[in-house]
Each structure stands twice: as structure tokens, then as C-alpha cells.
Design an enzyme around this catalytic site. Structure first.
Site, PDB file in Angstrom:
ATOM      1  N   SER A 158       0.854  -1.202   0.000  1.00 56.64           N
ATOM      2  CA  SER A 158       0.000   0.000   0.000  1.00 56.64           C
ATOM      3  C   SER A 158       0.880   1.237   0.000  1.00 56.64           C
ATOM      4  O   SER A 158       1.997   1.216   0.541  1.00 56.64           O
ATOM      5  CB  SER A 158      -0.858   0.022   1.266  1.00 56.64           C
ATOM      6  OG  SER A 158      -1.505   1.276   1.410  1.00 56.64           O
ATOM      7  N   TYR A 183       0.111   0.080  10.683  1.00 55.70           N
ATOM      8  CA  TYR A 183      -0.289  -0.345   9.330  1.00 55.70           C
ATOM      9  C   TYR A 183       0.831  -0.032   8.335  1.00 55.70           C
ATOM     10  O   TYR A 183       1.197  -0.872   7.513  1.00 55.70           O
ATOM     11  CB  TYR A 183      -1.581   0.369   8.924  1.00 55.70           C
ATOM     12  CG  TYR A 183      -2.066   0.010   7.531  1.00 55.70           C
ATOM     13  CD1 TYR A 183      -2.504  -1.277   7.239  1.00 55.70           C
ATOM     14  CD2 TYR A 183      -2.083   0.954   6.501  1.00 55.70           C
ATOM     15  CE1 TYR A 183      -2.949  -1.617   5.959  1.00 55.70           C
ATOM     16  CE2 TYR A 183      -2.532   0.627   5.224  1.00 55.70           C
ATOM     17  CZ  TYR A 183      -2.964  -0.662   4.961  1.00 55.70           C
ATOM     18  OH  TYR A 183      -3.401  -1.004   3.696  1.00 55.70           O
TER      19      TYR A 183
END
Ligand SMILES: NC(=O)c1ccc[n+]([C@@H]2O[C@H](COP(=O)([O-])OP(=O)(O)OC[C@H]3O[C@@H](n4cnc5c(N)ncnc54)[C@H](OP(=O)(O)O)[C@@H]3O)[C@@H](O)[C@H]2O)c1
Length: 326
Positions: A158, A183
Site C-alpha cells: 500500500s 499499518y
């Protein structure tokens, strides 16, 4: 070898869908494994691969939910797997290896984002453990199954990686938790995993890639309240995604492209976006994307591999401490 991050000009782009990139490609007789393949981008990935003829194994921590989501999708099979539990990873892999089947494609799509602080296994931070270590263990365990004629592993990373390198001093956030940095670190780890896996696997025909799928509204955002999604600039007050967001079918395209495109044959380890190799990021705008240097650094990739081998006790590609444990 340092990964060369430069766009190839593939004829596909941000608006291409998974079906677009698979048009004319026959995957009959191929077996793919898609973690998270029953929700969001993974579900679209599974559907597209099966439409092209592939058989898709879908590991699931909620098998009944996965069966329901995949009802009517041909050539799929659901098997229980919790990536946050290394015993579950071992059991899943052992059962698969017992079948004697070969794997042509693994798409590591499962992931969690911005969870409240959660500890798993021996106190590991849950993003790092689920998004990275679980996939690290899975791929190492499945090594004997990779098709000798050539297989590909795709890490779904990501542009969230923009926010954090690997926190070498504190990967498990013992010194204080931040859900976005957690994350981000896990997504940097996904990208570095592809760099090192490709370097270790290329000699035996295994190639690895990382992808940023784009920004797409899916159940991934379940831990981000609506007002925060508006404040982040993801959705308008009426819940519509902002310009630049993709549909799930567009979001699945880059992983499917990385899993199948011959254009990537000589670019193992690359970080991809919009169905092409991503250029170096020259802004901090995650919607624009690109790749930051720490996510494709080969020395960091080796260091992360060693750390992961030490933590999981697994290393079936390298010479790390866990080699004998496989
Ligand atoms: N959506 C985006 O905008 C976006 C942007 C960049 C990157 N990504 C990446 O794309 C990937 C797919 O995300 P998505 O948007 O499709 O999210 P999603 O719909 O929430 O799918 C994530 C999948 O991962 C599974 N999963 C979570 N924890 C697991 C565990 N411990 N063991 C096994 N499976 C587990 C989930 O299972 P359950 O349903 O049972 O929880 C779900 O099937 C993620 O890696 C994410 O980081 C997404």
C-alpha cells in the site's frame, strides 16, 4: 541487485480492471492461492482469476463467511487459515502440501488496517504479525509446492508505506502504539518481502512482486469511523468516495497483472501500481502513490528477512536461523 523502479508503459492504467488485464489470458489448469480472497479486493481477484480459468484456493479465518461470499463462483475452495496464528499457518500449509498439488500463483492480499492495539502470538503487534509475518510463514511453508516451471508471489502492499520504514528499534510498538504507523510498517514489510523473496527465489523460478492496489472503499476501513474518513479526504459527507478512488475491480487489477504479465519477467521484486511498475514517489500524497526508497531497499529487505526468520523460526529460501525448522 537493486530493483529498478521505472514505468514500462504497459497499455494499462489506473482505470483498468482485473478482467481488462486478463483479457486473452487463459489460466486453465493453473492453481492460485489468494489470501483474503473472499472480501474487498481479494474477492474481485478471485472472481477474475476464475473467469480466466484458474482454480483458486481461498484461505479464510472465517470459512463460513468465505463460503457464502464465494457461493456460485466456480473453481474455488475455502480452507481455514488465521494468518495471526503460526500454528494455523503450519496446519494449512501441511494440509495443502499433503495434496501434492503445485501452486502457480500466490497473492498475499489479506490484511488489517488501523486496528486498536492488539497483541498476537508471543505479544507481537497484530499488523506486523498478520500482514507480514503470517504471509512470510505461509510462503516459506509452501515452498515445496511452488510450480517448478515458474511461480509468482504477489504482496499486496500500500502507499500507506509512506508513513513508516521498518521500526528496527521497536517493530512491535513496545514503546507506545500508533495504529497508522503500525499499518504503514506492515505495508513497508510487504514490499520488502517481495524484494528479498525474489532475490532468493529467482534461481529456482519463483518471482515476487509488490503492488499498491490504489484507494478503494472496502471492509478494510472498518476501524476508521465515518467522520475520520471524511477528515482524511476519502469520502464526501454523503459517503461517496472522492475522485481518485478506484472500484474494487480496478483495485484488483494490479495484483492480477503482476501475477500474470510477461512484461514483468525481467523485473522481479518490483513495486507496482496502476498495472505498471511504480515510479519513485516524489510527493507525500498517498493518492498519487509511487514508492518510497525504504520500501525497495535490498539491504533493508535482507535485514527484514533475517528478523522474520528469527521470529517465525522459518527460512526455507535463505540460510537463516530457522532453516532447519521447516
Ligand atoms: N482498500 C484499499 O484502499 C487498500 C489500499 C491499499 C492497500 N490495500 C491492501 O489490500 C489488501 C486487501 O484489502 P481490502 O481492501 O480488500 O480489505 P478487506 O475487504 O478487509 O479484506 C481483507 C481480508 O483479509 C482477511 N484477514 C484479515 N486478518 C486475517 C487473518 N488474521 N487471517 C486470515 N485472513 C485475514 C480478512 O478476513 P475477514 O473478512 O475474515 O476479516 C479479509 O478477507 C490489504 O492487504 C490492504 O492492506 C487496500
Amino acid at each position: 541487485m537493486t530493483t529498478k523502479q521505472h514505468r514500462l508503459g504497459t497499455g494499462f492504467g489506473a482505470h483498468s480492471t482485473a478482467d481488462d488485464v486478463l483479457a486473452g489470458i487463459d489460466l486453465s489448469g493453473r492453481t492460485a492461492l489468494v489470501t483474503g480472497g473472499y472480501s474487498g479486493l481479494g474477492l474481485e481477484t478471485t472472481r477474475a482469476l476464475t473467469r480466466a480459468g484458474a482454480h483458486v484456493i481461498v484461505p479464510a479465518r472465517r470459512p463460513a463467511t468465505a463460503e457464502e461470499a464465494l457461493r456460485g463462483v466456480p473453481r474455488t475452495e475455502v480452507r481455514e487459515l488465521d494468518l495471526a496464528d503460526l500454528e494455523s499457518v503450519r496446519d494449512f500449509a501441511d494440509r495443502f502440501l499433503d495434496t501434492g498439488r503445485a501452486l502457480d500463483t500466490v497473492i498475499n492480499g489479506a490484511g488489517v488496517m488501523a486496528c486498536p492495539e492488539t497483541r498476537v502470538g508471543p505479544g507481537w503487534e497484530a499488523h506486523f504479525a498478520t500482514n507480514h509475518l503470517g504471509h512470510f510463514a505461509l510462503v516459506n511453508r509452501l515452498r515445496p509446492a511452488f510450480a517448478p516451471a515458474g511461480a509468482r508471489v504477489v504482496s499486496v502492499a500500500s502507499s500507506g508505506h509512506f508513513l513508516s520504514d521498518i521500526r528496527w528499534h521497536d517493530p512491535h510498538f513496545r514503546d507506545g502504539y500508533d495504529r497508522w504507523l503500525a499499518y504503514a510498517q506492515s505495508k513497508t514489510a510487504n514490499a520488502l518481502f517481495a524484494v528479498r523473496l525474489d532475490a532468493l527465489g529467482a534461481g529456482s523460478g519463483l518471482r515476487a512482486f509488490a503492488v499498491h492496489p490504489g484507494s478503494i472503499l472496502t471492509p478494510l476501513q472498518r476501524h476508521v469511523p465515518r467522520d475520520q474518513q471524511i477528515a482524511q479526504g476519502w469520502i464526501t459527507p454523503d459517503g461517496t468516495p472522492v475522485a481518485g478512488f478506484k472500484t474494487p475491480a480496478q483495485g484488483a487489477a494490479t495484483a492480477v497483472w503482476a501475477a500474470t504479465s510477461p512484461l514483468l519477467d525481467r523485473h522481479g521484486g518490483a513495486y507496482c501500481q496502476d498495472c505498471d511498475i511504480a515510479a519513485p514517489a516524489d510527493t507525500d500524497d498517498m493518492l498519487i502513490g509511487g514508492v518510497k526508497p525504504w520500501a525497495v531497499d535490498p539491504d533493508a529487505a535482507s535485514r527484514l528477512w533475517e528478523l522474520s526468520a528469527e521470529l517465525t523460526g522459518l527460512d526455507s529460501f535463505g540460510q537463516g536461523p530457522g532453516k532447519a525448522a521447516v
